[in-house]
Design a protein around this motif. Structure first.
Motif, short mmCIF file in Angstrom:
data_model
loop_
_atom_site.label_atom_id
_atom_site.label_comp_id
_atom_site.label_asym_id
_atom_site.label_seq_id
_atom_site.Cartn_x
_atom_site.Cartn_y
_atom_site.Cartn_z
N ASP A 65 0.85 -1.19 0.00
CA ASP A 65 0.00 0.00 0.00
C ASP A 65 0.88 1.24 0.00
OD1 ASP A 65 -1.85 2.05 0.47
OD2 ASP A 65 -3.15 0.74 1.65
N ASP A 68 -2.87 7.00 -0.01
CA ASP A 68 -4.06 7.51 -0.68
C ASP A 68 -3.81 8.89 -1.29
OD1 ASP A 68 -5.16 5.27 0.42
OD2 ASP A 68 -6.64 6.31 1.65
N VAL A 70 -6.02 12.17 -2.16
CA VAL A 70 -7.31 12.81 -1.92
C VAL A 70 -7.50 13.88 -3.00
CG1 VAL A 70 -8.71 14.15 -0.32
CG2 VAL A 70 -7.14 12.41 0.55
N THR A 77 -11.30 9.77 -3.02
CA THR A 77 -10.01 9.34 -2.48
C THR A 77 -9.63 8.04 -3.16
OG1 THR A 77 -10.42 10.38 -0.33
CG2 THR A 77 -8.75 8.65 -0.41
N GLN A 78 -8.41 7.99 -3.70
CA GLN A 78 -7.97 6.83 -4.46
C GLN A 78 -6.75 6.21 -3.81
OE1 GLN A 78 -8.01 6.86 -8.90
NE2 GLN A 78 -5.82 6.49 -8.75
N ARG A 79 -6.78 4.92 -3.65
CA ARG A 79 -5.66 4.17 -3.09
C ARG A 79 -4.64 3.82 -4.18
NH1 ARG A 79 -7.80 -1.02 -0.38
NH2 ARG A 79 -5.76 -0.93 0.64
N ARG A 95 -5.52 0.58 -8.13
CA ARG A 95 -5.88 1.90 -7.61
C ARG A 95 -7.40 2.02 -7.44
NH1 ARG A 95 -1.57 5.88 -10.81
NH2 ARG A 95 0.26 5.08 -9.70
N ASP A 97 -10.91 3.26 -5.67
CA ASP A 97 -11.41 4.34 -4.83
C ASP A 97 -11.70 3.78 -3.43
OD1 ASP A 97 -11.23 5.99 -6.98
OD2 ASP A 97 -13.35 6.54 -7.04
N ARG A 98 -11.60 4.63 -2.44
CA ARG A 98 -11.81 4.20 -1.06
C ARG A 98 -13.20 3.62 -0.84
NH1 ARG A 98 -8.65 2.21 2.70
NH2 ARG A 98 -6.61 3.20 2.60
N ASP A 99 -14.21 4.12 -1.61
CA ASP A 99 -15.56 3.58 -1.43
C ASP A 99 -15.83 2.37 -2.32
OD1 ASP A 99 -15.77 4.69 -3.94
OD2 ASP A 99 -17.28 6.19 -3.40
N ASP A 100 -14.78 1.91 -3.05
CA ASP A 100 -14.85 0.70 -3.87
C ASP A 100 -15.85 0.79 -5.03
OD1 ASP A 100 -12.90 -0.74 -2.44
OD2 ASP A 100 -14.37 -1.37 -0.94
#
Length: 693
Positions: A65, A68, A70, A77-79, A95, A97-100
């Motif tokens: 990891d 992130d 922002v 927000t993208q991982r 990559r 997004d945090r909310d999938d």
């Protein structure tokens, strides 16, 4: 075993076929980007890569990891999770997004420690989510230091270009600037056609002592000069340029519990000031920096746009049709079907090629057309070319940090062609790569797409491009100016990084401070070496490049005026001295009553000494007499254009004049009317130079 197979495997598509097709096409089952079903979410993905009948697997759950990103522009927000594929030299970046609700997978090839780079031949990729196949792709070739991505959906357009112009983040484009003109100019003088274009430059010479970087040969060659005549009248009076306007400063934030309250008060004042027209974008930039206001410019722009619409729902009077179209376009997802993996979407593969083309300028012509007209086809074109920037072999990472290559860690590194010029020396291009990079003819591909979408893939691309430009030169030569256009486009890209990169970034991006520090190095060098020089080629004619012969190219100077003017609009007020210095040449060449006949304001070359053994002429009057002899210039009507029937160079000059009008107290309205009037007799310039004063 796999490594040996990779090193020996030939490309599955020929260079000739690739160039004829405009880029390699990937066969896709699924899509490079497809809108997900409503409410769909994604779990950890698995990627299967098949090369030479053997399959290699990369799992998101096994990766590292990297932090992130922002996106204040896009509101997400993208991982970023890195996986080194065992057995083949690919890196895969998952990559989500945090909310999938969105997934993206990036594939990169290259390692700066490898001195024997090779492109990767054909391979296939299958992307799965919990056993369900999302996409299957056939990749015909993958170039060293290039990359491509699959995305479950494309980021939508969320920013109005009119607001970006108001904030100084884009040049002052205005669709109405060329539609009519009150100027009444006689038809332009038409000289004989220019000489033919010279062939592309030859490959660099074999290893030799570190010379300055190779310069692209000029596209035309002047006729042999007759004996010179040198006349020495008094020099013209100095150019007077006004100081920057006063800054309207809100009260500073205080510490303690009131800090947030005061910060909000400053933001409120800025919003009202922008929407009411009492603050310029440069004022806002300075205030945000001076008081360390914790808000990014895109978020402020969103508030300003909202305040403007609430106060006055009618379109902006400066460009009403454009502003209305931009607001209507928000939230759309462009079509990037013109892009194919490892393709170029119409970009030129041989970047050093000389001559005007749509991709070279402050922005590309599709970008400028979209800014000026809101054209959906132009939007699709610019976004396809933004994806094609991934094909450019300039994605060089620092292997220890996963960021773009870090010159703080490796200050003497280079990918200049001579391996003796740097440590480490990096071989940046593999054999048979059909794309040749060159900072002197480099398109701006990722900056506007990032501002429109907030997609960090484009911000990352912008940083890779700026990194490549710096490393292209030998360490002992940086940041000298090999060509004015090379400096203009490189400083443009670096300043864009310094302006829009967040202060705090994940490790896979460089922070704003890195780019700001590097930009300052370039500015100080410009002032110390060129602006402070007393010799006439610098002090009178404002020439930056080295001049081994007798002349310089004034049309490239106009790029420097426009770019340093844009930097001032961005808020880099410390560049004012550079802007004023460059502007002096444009003003001297366009003065109707000056010592230089402005009918020849922007010739291809301008001689400033008779031969390599003669001294420089010391005034514009002397330069005029010299060029009358060497180039056959005549005493043409100064209200005409005598250079050629091609108005390309005049479009550059007009663009420079508009910045002088915007940023100084020098009255250039007559000069702009002259240039605009001549433009109206033939064709308007390309969209990318349609600036409004």
């Amino acid at each position: 075993m796999t490594k040996a197979r990779y090193q020996g495997k030939p490309l599955s598509i020929s260079r000739r076929l690739l160039l004829e097709a405009g880029g390699a096409a990937a066969t896709v089952t699924g899509a490079l980007s497809a809108s997900p079903a409503h409410g769909q979410t994604f779990g950890p993905l698995t990627v299967e890569i098949t090369l030479d009948g053997e399959t290699f697997t990369a799992r998101q759950i096994d990766g590292e990891d990297l932090g992130d990103f922002v996106s204040e522009i896009g509101g997400f927000t993208q991982r970023c999770i890195k996986v080194d594929v065992q057995g083949i030299p690919l890196k895969v970046y998952f990559r989500p997004d945090r909310d999938d609700t969105r997934q993206e997978v990036v594939f990169e090839l290259g390692n700066f420690l490898n001195l024997n780079p090779e492109n990767l031949g054909a391979y296939s990729v299958t992307i799965r989510d919990n056993g369900s196949t999302l996409a299957t792709l056939e990749i015909p070739v993958h170039y060293w230091f290039s990359r491509w991505r699959w995305q479950s959906s494309q980021r939508p357009i969320v920013t109005a270009t009119g607001d970006l112009i108001d904030a100084g983040l884009l040049p002052p484009y205005d669709v109405n600037a060329y539609q009519s003109s009150s100027a009444t100019s006689p038809p332009p003088v038409s000289p004989p056609p220019p000489p033919p274009v010279s062939p592309p430059p030859s490959p660099p010479p074999p290893v030799s002592p570190p010379p300055p970087p190779p310069v692209s040969p000029p596209p035309v060659s002047p006729p042999p000069p007759p004996p010179p005549i040198v006349v020495s009248p008094p020099p013209p009076p100095p150019v007077v340029v006004s100081p920057p306007p006063p800054i309207v400063s809100p009260p500073p934030a205080t510490g303690g519990d009131n800090a947030v309250v005061d910060s909000a008060r400053i933001i409120s004042l800025l919003t009202k000031g922008l929407s009411g027209g009492s603050l310029s974008s440069s004022d806002v930039n300075l205030i945000l920096q001076r008081y360390n206001v914790p808000i990014a410019i895109p978020a402020l722009l969103a508030r300003v746009a909202s305040a403007k619409r609430a106060a006055d729902p009618s379109p902006n009077t400066r460009a009403p049709a454009v502003r209305e179209q931009k607001n209507e376009s928000l939230g759309i997802s462009p079509d990037i079907s013109e892009y194919q993996i490892m393709g170029l979407a119409g970009l030129y593969p041989y970047m050093p090629g000389t001559g005007e083309r749509p991709e070279i300028g402050p922005v590309t012509d599709p970008q400028a057309e979209y800014i000026c007209t809101g054209s959906v086809s132009a939007l699709n074109k610019l976004m396809a070319q933004a994806e094609a920037s991934a094909t450019m072999p300039w994605h060089i990472r620092d292997e220890t940090t996963s960021s773009p290559f870090d010159f703080r860690t490796y200050p003497t590194a280079t990918w200049y062609y001579d391996s003796r010029t740097g440590s480490p020396w990096i071989k940046a291009t593999a054999p048979d790569t059909p794309v040749t990079l060159d900072s002197a003819h480099q398109p701006a591909l990722a900056y506007l797409p990032y501002l429109l979408t907030g997609d960090p893939f484009f911000l990352e691309a912008l940083q890779f491009q700026a990194t490549w430009n710096h490393g292209e030169l030998p360490p002992t030569y940086r940041p000298s100016i090999s060509q004015p256009r090379q400096y203009a486009w490189s400083v443009r890209t670096m300043a864009q990084c310094a302006r829009i990169t967040p202060d705090v970034t994940p490790v896979w991006l460089m922070p704003r401070s890195y780019w700001a520090d590097m930009l300052e190095v370039y500015r100080h060098h410009l002032e110390d070496v060129y602006i402070d020089a007393l010799s006439p080629e610098r002090s009178v004619f404002r020439v930056t490049s080295s001049i081994p012969d007798t002349e310089f190219r004034p049309w490239q100077n106009e790029f420097l005026v426009a770019i340093t003017g844009w930097l001032l609009d961005m808020g880099f007020v410390e560049w004012r001295r550079s802007f004023e210095w460059f502007a002096g040449s444009t003003l001297s060449r366009t003065d109707r009553d000056g010592d230089w006949n402005r009918a020849y304001s922007t010739p291809y070359i301008l001689h400033i000494r008779a031969d390599t053994h003669s001294p420089w002429v010391e005034s514009w009057a002397e330069a005029w007499e010299l060029n009358r002899e060497k180039q056959g210039f005549v005493d043409a009507d100064p209200d005409t254009w005598a250079v050629s029937s091609d108005l390309t160079y005049l479009s550059y000059t007009r663009g420079a004049l508009t910045y002088i009008a915007r940023l100084t107290d020098v009255d250039v309205s007559e000069r702009i009317s002259w240039a605009t009037g001549i433009m109206s007799t033939l064709n308007s310039p390309p969209y990318k130079w349609r600036f409004s004063a």
